[in-house]
Design an enzyme around this catalytic site. Sequence first.
Site, PDB file in Angstrom:
ATOM      1  N   ASP A  86      36.262  92.254  31.544  1.00  0.00           N
ATOM      2  CA  ASP A  86      36.962  91.085  32.169  1.00  0.00           C
ATOM      3  C   ASP A  86      37.982  90.542  31.345  1.00  0.00           C
ATOM      4  OD1 ASP A  86      35.434  90.928  34.319  1.00  0.00           O
ATOM      5  OD2 ASP A  86      33.954  89.585  33.561  1.00  0.00           O
TER       6      ASP A  86
ATOM      7  N   ARG B 187      42.137  95.842  36.937  1.00  0.00           N
ATOM      8  CA  ARG B 187      41.946  94.740  38.105  1.00  0.00           C
ATOM      9  C   ARG B 187      43.108  93.486  37.781  1.00  0.00           C
ATOM     10  NH1 ARG B 187      37.315  91.189  36.647  1.00  0.00           N
ATOM     11  NH2 ARG B 187      35.795  92.666  38.004  1.00  0.00           N
TER      12      ARG B 187
HETATM   13  P1  FAD Z   1      44.668  80.925  44.455  1.00  0.00           P
HETATM   14  O1  FAD Z   1      46.073  80.914  44.886  1.00  0.00           O
HETATM   15  O2  FAD Z   1      43.802  80.064  43.503  1.00  0.00           O
HETATM   16  O3  FAD Z   1      43.604  80.938  45.671  1.00  0.00           O
HETATM   17  C1  FAD Z   1      44.102  81.265  46.920  1.00  0.00           C
HETATM   18  C2  FAD Z   1      43.082  80.833  47.996  1.00  0.00           C
HETATM   19  O4  FAD Z   1      41.936  81.164  47.865  1.00  0.00           O
HETATM   20  C3  FAD Z   1      43.082  79.143  48.143  1.00  0.00           C
HETATM   21  O5  FAD Z   1      43.958  78.595  48.720  1.00  0.00           O
HETATM   22  C4  FAD Z   1      41.679  78.897  48.481  1.00  0.00           C
HETATM   23  O6  FAD Z   1      41.668  79.021  49.986  1.00  0.00           O
HETATM   24  C5  FAD Z   1      40.986  80.390  48.208  1.00  0.00           C
HETATM   25  N1  FAD Z   1      40.347  79.833  46.631  1.00  0.00           N
HETATM   26  C6  FAD Z   1      40.566  80.447  45.326  1.00  0.00           C
HETATM   27  N2  FAD Z   1      39.858  80.135  44.607  1.00  0.00           N
HETATM   28  C7  FAD Z   1      38.689  79.323  45.303  1.00  0.00           C
HETATM   29  C8  FAD Z   1      37.436  78.637  44.837  1.00  0.00           C
HETATM   30  N3  FAD Z   1      37.155  78.563  43.521  1.00  0.00           N
HETATM   31  N4  FAD Z   1      36.794  77.950  45.828  1.00  0.00           N
HETATM   32  C9  FAD Z   1      37.263  78.096  47.148  1.00  0.00           C
HETATM   33  N5  FAD Z   1      38.388  78.629  47.627  1.00  0.00           N
HETATM   34  C10 FAD Z   1      39.038  79.313  46.456  1.00  0.00           C
HETATM   35  N6  FAD Z   1      39.989  85.378  35.983  1.00  0.00           N
HETATM   36  C11 FAD Z   1      40.219  85.773  34.845  1.00  0.00           C
HETATM   37  O7  FAD Z   1      40.872  84.965  34.114  1.00  0.00           O
HETATM   38  N7  FAD Z   1      39.806  86.863  34.183  1.00  0.00           N
HETATM   39  C12 FAD Z   1      39.121  87.894  34.889  1.00  0.00           C
HETATM   40  O8  FAD Z   1      38.492  88.702  34.250  1.00  0.00           O
HETATM   41  C13 FAD Z   1      38.939  87.499  36.247  1.00  0.00           C
HETATM   42  N8  FAD Z   1      38.030  88.175  37.148  1.00  0.00           N
HETATM   43  C14 FAD Z   1      38.129  87.981  38.396  1.00  0.00           C
HETATM   44  C15 FAD Z   1      37.348  89.006  39.213  1.00  0.00           C
HETATM   45  C16 FAD Z   1      37.662  89.038  40.653  1.00  0.00           C
HETATM   46  C17 FAD Z   1      36.906  89.585  41.375  1.00  0.00           C
HETATM   47  C18 FAD Z   1      38.420  87.948  41.181  1.00  0.00           C
HETATM   48  C19 FAD Z   1      38.487  87.630  42.728  1.00  0.00           C
HETATM   49  C20 FAD Z   1      38.749  86.949  40.302  1.00  0.00           C
HETATM   50  C21 FAD Z   1      38.891  86.934  38.971  1.00  0.00           C
HETATM   51  N9  FAD Z   1      39.127  85.922  38.189  1.00  0.00           N
HETATM   52  C22 FAD Z   1      39.554  86.294  36.808  1.00  0.00           C
HETATM   53  C23 FAD Z   1      39.926  84.547  38.583  1.00  0.00           C
HETATM   54  C24 FAD Z   1      41.222  84.582  39.063  1.00  0.00           C
HETATM   55  O9  FAD Z   1      41.859  84.634  37.877  1.00  0.00           O
HETATM   56  C25 FAD Z   1      41.618  83.246  39.578  1.00  0.00           C
HETATM   57  O10 FAD Z   1      41.229  82.175  39.063  1.00  0.00           O
HETATM   58  C26 FAD Z   1      40.803  83.163  41.263  1.00  0.00           C
HETATM   59  O11 FAD Z   1      40.686  84.400  41.783  1.00  0.00           O
HETATM   60  C27 FAD Z   1      41.562  82.230  42.057  1.00  0.00           C
HETATM   61  O12 FAD Z   1      42.936  82.743  42.436  1.00  0.00           O
HETATM   62  P2  FAD Z   1      43.415  83.322  43.700  1.00  0.00           P
HETATM   63  O13 FAD Z   1      43.856  84.683  43.182  1.00  0.00           O
HETATM   64  O14 FAD Z   1      42.379  83.406  44.637  1.00  0.00           O
HETATM   65  O15 FAD Z   1      44.509  82.365  44.096  1.00  0.00           O
END
Ligand code: FAD
Length: 314
Positions: A141, A189
């Site tokens: 990660d 990723r």
């Molecule tokens: P956003 O614009 O934040 O969200 C898009 C839509 O998704 C929102 O409008 C909402 O409908 C939904 N959504 C998003 N988050 C939430 C929530 N918490 N609760 C409910 N609905 C939500 N981050 C790191 O910094 N390091 C990592 O190693 C890392 N690994 C990850 C692995 C996976 C498989 C995923 C999916 C995420 C990971 N993340 C990691 C987290 C990532 O950086 C984001 O903080 C997270 O994915 C929210 O961003 P988004 O791309 O969904 O977009």
Amino acid sequence: MPTLSLDSLLERPLRAAILAAADSAAVQKAVSRYGMRLGAKRFVAGETTAEFLDVARAVNAQGFAVACGILGEGVRDRAAATAAADQYCELLRIFAEQGLDANVAFKLTHVGLDVDPELAYENAARIAQAARDTNNTMRLDMEQSRYVDATLRVYRRLRAQFDNAGFVLQAYLFRSIDDLRAQQAPNVRIVKGAYLEPPAVAYEKKADVDQNYLRLAYTALEGPGYTAIATHDSRIIDAVERFVAERGIPKRGRFEFQMLYGISTPLAARLLECGYRVRLAVPFGDFWFPYLMRRLAERPANLAFFLKGALSRG
Ligand code: FAD
């Protein structure tokens, strides 16, 4: 001139406040006592391996692959770091034994990066070896920006020996596009980024992060590696679907979609129905507090859901 809605004006300070609270021992104590009962279970499989395996089996039965994460980070003790790595190796053996479609993804600070970078490398290499022995994969990660260089160093060393090792790049960091181009055939990723970063290193506006996300995704997808598109953002997912269709990139084999357990399940199900490989990141363990705080900060509306749970139970 771009306009900001009241929601987005309030959201940024709220997000910063939630992430700051994640560092507060007092908040941690209060939330840790009741949090699992009050709502953490929406995002976390449970506290034990048995609870995780039950969820992983159910997630597999729906057709999703699993990325297993044991909740833990910022470990300052050599023995605890080694024990975390042992636990990952053991899980990989269990996945093979039970025929689970699950790999592992973990934070280097969980396996010793703050203690000694060499210890973190050795632990990560043991996990990569256990994954290779069981014909599986593992991923590092990405944590706060101060860890990016060290994490990339470990990834490069692992890749010199293990072709089953992957890493993560965060679209909010200016540097990520250069970091992507510096890797040969990366297993990457792509995420937006979950931490509070200073404006000197990271985009602040959602539109800029989203634009950089697509730039990273398209660059990775056009390259020779394997790409995990990890987001719940339906606009980004639609754009990636169009991109791969236009380029004739097959739906399986060169990339997969990834989402977090408990978020956007209908969207994940739609992707599965369309024939893509979809992996859900399923975390478990007792150190769930910082993970929960990051999920609350991503969508402060979750805070209302969490507090409602707290109030209704007195
Ligand atoms: P956003 O614009 O934040 O969200 C898009 C839509 O998704 C929102 O409008 C909402 O409908 C939904 N959504 C998003 N988050 C939430 C929530 N918490 N609760 C409910 N609905 C939500 N981050 C790191 O910094 N390091 C990592 O190693 C890392 N690994 C990850 C692995 C996976 C498989 C995923 C999916 C995420 C990971 N993340 C990691 C987290 C990532 O950086 C984001 O903080 C997270 O994915 C929210 O961003 P988004 O791309 O969904 O977009």
